[in-house]
Design a protein around this motif. Sequence first.
Motif, PDB file in Angstrom:
ATOM      1  N   THR A 157      -1.198   1.228  -0.534  1.00 29.19           N
ATOM      2  CA  THR A 157       0.031   0.535  -0.100  1.00 29.19           C
ATOM      3  C   THR A 157      -0.131   0.102   1.347  1.00 29.19           C
ATOM      4  O   THR A 157      -0.658   0.833   2.188  1.00 29.19           O
ATOM      5  N   ARG A 158       0.334  -1.137   1.601  1.00 27.41           N
ATOM      6  CA  ARG A 158       0.360  -1.674   2.958  1.00 27.41           C
ATOM      7  C   ARG A 158       1.719  -2.336   3.139  1.00 27.41           C
ATOM      8  O   ARG A 158       2.422  -2.562   2.148  1.00 27.41           O
ATOM      9  N   PRO A 159       2.090  -2.656   4.331  1.00 21.15           N
ATOM     10  CA  PRO A 159       3.403  -3.303   4.519  1.00 21.15           C
ATOM     11  C   PRO A 159       3.535  -4.555   3.654  1.00 21.15           C
ATOM     12  O   PRO A 159       2.769  -5.500   3.774  1.00 21.15           O
ATOM     13  N   GLY A 160       4.445  -4.529   2.714  1.00 18.97           N
ATOM     14  CA  GLY A 160       4.708  -5.687   1.870  1.00 18.97           C
ATOM     15  C   GLY A 160       3.720  -5.884   0.744  1.00 18.97           C
ATOM     16  O   GLY A 160       3.797  -6.879   0.023  1.00 18.97           O
ATOM     17  N   ALA A 163       7.217   0.747  -6.813  1.00 18.22           N
ATOM     18  CA  ALA A 163       7.043   2.189  -6.984  1.00 18.22           C
ATOM     19  C   ALA A 163       6.504   2.492  -8.374  1.00 18.22           C
ATOM     20  O   ALA A 163       6.603   1.684  -9.306  1.00 18.22           O
ATOM     21  N   ASP A 221       7.095  -3.990  -2.397  1.00 17.06           N
ATOM     22  CA  ASP A 221       6.941  -2.550  -2.566  1.00 17.06           C
ATOM     23  C   ASP A 221       7.316  -2.192  -3.998  1.00 17.06           C
ATOM     24  O   ASP A 221       8.494  -2.258  -4.381  1.00 17.06           O
ATOM     25  N   THR A 235       1.478  -3.831  -2.572  1.00 19.48           N
ATOM     26  CA  THR A 235       1.239  -2.643  -3.400  1.00 19.48           C
ATOM     27  C   THR A 235       0.030  -2.920  -4.295  1.00 19.48           C
ATOM     28  O   THR A 235      -0.028  -3.956  -4.966  1.00 19.48           O
TER      29      THR A 235
END
Length: 519
Positions: free
Chosen positions: A461-464, A491, A489, A466
């Motif tokens: 995961t990185r900012p913005g 889940a 993002d 997945t």
Amino acid sequence: MRALLPIVLILAVPMSGAGQQRLASDYEIATAERALAAASSPMRRVAALLNVGDLRASRLELEASRERYGEAETVASGAARSARVHSDLEAFATAMAYRGLARAKLGDPVSSFADFEEALRYQSDSPRTWNLYASAMTILGMPGKAEAGARNAVALASVRNETPEALLDLSIYRYALASALLATDPASAEAGELLRSIVEALDSPQFDFLRERIARQERFEVFSSVRRDEEAWLSLRNRSLLRLAGLREERGEIASARATYERVLDSRSDDVHALAGLARLAGAADDRERWFADSFAANPFSASLILQYEEHLAGDAAEPGAGGGESAMQRALWLLSRERHAEALEAVATIGERRSAAVSYVRGRAALAAGEIDRAEALAASLPPSLRNRLVQRLALARDAREGAGRLLEDSGAWPEEPAAAWLRDLAAALRDPSIDPALLAALDATLFTSLAVLDPPTDTRPGVTVLESGSIHGIPFRFSVPTAFHGDIAAGESRMTYRIEGASGQTLLVAPVRIDPR
């Protein structure tokens, strides 16, 4: 030093129609190999070879066991020729009887029976020869002949004096008779009385001196051919108790059967047959899992244990420990039941290069799951009957599924936009067929499907962003051909996924995601 007294190795206890053999421990095999190296006469060498062969057979090391049986046949043939040249008819008859037993273990009923006919021409009054005959006929699946031979042995031995040695011999012959009776009737009352009398005799004060000697020497080995009183007493008591426990289990006498299996463990804590029996009779799930774990630690290569555990796995079986070593076979079977076939192969690989049919069975199961039917058939051909029959049943189901799935794939006009679980499973089976028309695969690759998918946790995961790799649809596992990055993002858990189907690996679908909409 006593004469060689073969005891039937087969310990058939009712359990899915299959018999089970005790495991030979590494120590027992080493002891038997030392006895073979020290054998000072042809007949002692024959008996030692049969012993080693039986110990190897109990671990499903079938090629190694047949090699020893073949050597025993060769040595017995040489002894018979030598005895005939020297006009020693007693030695000739003994050699022919042992050759007959070796040929029975090699699965040659015609030659075995002919050898015993020749032996009994000269030793028809020998209870030992009749016992050998009964043992061979039991091995060959001829319980009527085995019973007749065993009754002759018992009748001839019953007229002897009641010394401990004579009583031990008589008990051995009674055991052979009980074995023959149980082969015909698994609930035989006469067999039960014989087994009870054997155990009662062996535990009587007449053998106090022998039990003290065994305790002093810390003996525990169980063999099929014995030449010392200690070996005979230990082997006969172990096997008689196991058969008696199995008989009580067959009759539904659960408490009594459990207590009898526990008596076996009092003197032999790693006896796989007793451990498996206690697993069958366990009332609590935790106890059952513990007994199964102990059984596989004792003998990971027992055919009947494998079949019994597979039946257990059809229910809600707990995951076994993930350790390697002797528990690897149990873990491999559990992984197969959960359709994790590659991991199952990795598990049996930790066992090493043992040439055991049990390992071949796991490989056959995994090959079948991968759609490699020809390889599975080749592996099935080398298995013992019980495992071969189970794998052949699975092969028949796989062929039927492939034929039905092939028709499903050809009917492209009926492909559902939101496929159900049964359709996806049939599709996975069809995609394992290497002869699929490439045009059908191209059509499938161009078709979009939509399903409610359960996504596994992201691999990154990185900012913005997945990165996802796998999940399941209706409980059917899928994975992407490469880890795929999605904007946003996302889940783990349920999401609606639009995707293409590119193929299958075992029961796992290979998909190309087009869109994921979190719920």
